[in-house]
Design an enzyme around this catalytic site. Structure first.
Site, PDB file in Angstrom:
ATOM      1  N   HIS A  77      59.185  29.422  42.475  1.00 34.50           N
ATOM      2  CA  HIS A  77      58.739  28.409  43.418  1.00 34.50           C
ATOM      3  C   HIS A  77      59.143  27.021  42.902  1.00 34.50           C
ATOM      4  O   HIS A  77      59.292  26.812  41.705  1.00 34.50           O
ATOM      5  CB  HIS A  77      57.236  28.507  43.644  1.00 34.50           C
ATOM      6  CG  HIS A  77      56.864  29.578  44.621  1.00 34.50           C
ATOM      7  ND1 HIS A  77      55.639  30.196  44.620  1.00 34.50           N
ATOM      8  CD2 HIS A  77      57.566  30.142  45.652  1.00 34.50           C
ATOM      9  CE1 HIS A  77      55.590  31.093  45.588  1.00 34.50           C
ATOM     10  NE2 HIS A  77      56.749  31.082  46.220  1.00 34.50           N
ATOM     11  N   ASP A  79      57.824  24.277  42.345  1.00 34.77           N
ATOM     12  CA  ASP A  79      57.024  23.512  41.392  1.00 34.77           C
ATOM     13  C   ASP A  79      57.081  24.116  39.987  1.00 34.77           C
ATOM     14  O   ASP A  79      56.424  23.615  39.075  1.00 34.77           O
ATOM     15  CB  ASP A  79      55.568  23.399  41.864  1.00 34.77           C
ATOM     16  CG  ASP A  79      54.919  24.746  42.127  1.00 34.77           C
ATOM     17  OD1 ASP A  79      55.602  25.640  42.671  1.00 34.77           O
ATOM     18  OD2 ASP A  79      53.728  24.923  41.803  1.00 34.77           O
TER      19      ASP A  79
END
Length: 288
Positions: A77, A79
């Site tokens: 992901h 982040d």
């Protein structure tokens, strides 16, 4: 968390573990992504975080010129892994960990989209290790949040870096098509069997100091959600939006779509187990 983990500062959690918080707070990252440095003489970097120049500078300052043996990513992901190429360029360290995963998913999310630029030098299978001077990290396959999710166990201290599989501030998002509820529950069982883990260090939220109890609570929460869905189906409530309205009272309407993905994950699990069937845009309970 913001008081004892200020953005960009290296904080020693135990002799082999330092945490650096990225400045990317949001509804799905809590106060931000926590990057961990493991080791003293040489280090591994776990979840380098978002593609952010300030966070990269903070990581390099925390590394302080020491050799970096590995840049480890729990999953892809945006982040968690996008800072990996810049950190590799700055340190020469290989990118190691989860398999690449690019998913075109335009549905309503309650977490970050996937990192399309992630390109590992080495993918770790379950049980494979990366080591340096005085530290050893073992990969623990924990699919569910994403199909490529790994945790990393620090053998010398009993710490487990749990990424997003177990977080210290919220339950984990399990959103189809890649998120899989059956896999997530099985991965919780995997952690329950790991009685050697003393503490969890998640990518978001506080450290978890009673991990077995915490994981039991997560599994219980999911079973309660499944029970709610089965009861609603028995009452004739078969459309996902109607289920969300009944199950998530008071939830911000903007988050209803994401909540529906979680309900769908449970329904797909129940379908695979032969308990429910899909009928157009609705679901129905099958006879026991």
């Amino acid at each position: 968390m913001t008081d004892d983990a200020p953005t960009g500062l290296a904080m020693t959690l135990e002799p082999l573990v330092v945490r650096v918080l990225a400045n990317n707070p949001s509804p799905f990252t809590n106060t931000g992504t926590q990057t961990y440095l493991v080791g003293t003489t040489d280090v591994a970097v776990i979840d380098p975080g978002p593609d952010d120049a300030e966070h990269l500078a903070a990581l390099l300052a925390a590394i302080g010129g020491r050799p970096v043996r590995a840049i480890l990513c729990t999953h892809t992901h945006r982040d968690h892994s996008p800072a990996a190429p810049a950190l590799k360029a700055a340190t020469g360290a290989p990118i190691i960990g989860c398999a690449p995963l690019v998913l075109d998913d335009a549905g309503p999310r309650a977490d970050a989209a996937f990192d399309t630029g992630y390109a590992p030098d080495r993918v770790l299978a379950d049980g494979e290790q990366v080591a340096g001077q005085g530290w050893t990290l073992t990969s623990v396959a924990t699919p569910g949040h994403t199909s490529n999710h790994l945790c990393f166990a620090l053998e010398e201290s009993g710490a487990l870096f749990t990424g997003d599989h177990v977080m210290g501030w919220s339950t984990t998002v399990v959103a189809p098509p890649d998120g899989n509820m059956a896999a997530y529950m099985a991965s919780l069982d995997t952690l329950m069997a790991r009685v050697q883990d003393r503490i969890y260090y998640p990518a978001h939220g506080d450290a978890i100091e009673r991990p077995q109890r915490f994981v039991r609570g997560l599994a219980g929460h999911r079973k309660q959600r499944e029970g709610q869905i089965v009861r609603l189906l028995a009452e004739g409530v078969g459309a996902v939006p109607a289920m969300v309205a009944r199950m998530y009272v008071g939830l911000d309407p903007q988050l209803h779509g994401a909540a529906g993905r979680s309900v769908l994950a449970h329904l797909l699990d129940l379908q695979a187990r032969g308990r429910v069937a899909a009928a157009d845009d609705s679901w129905q309970l099958l006879p026991a």
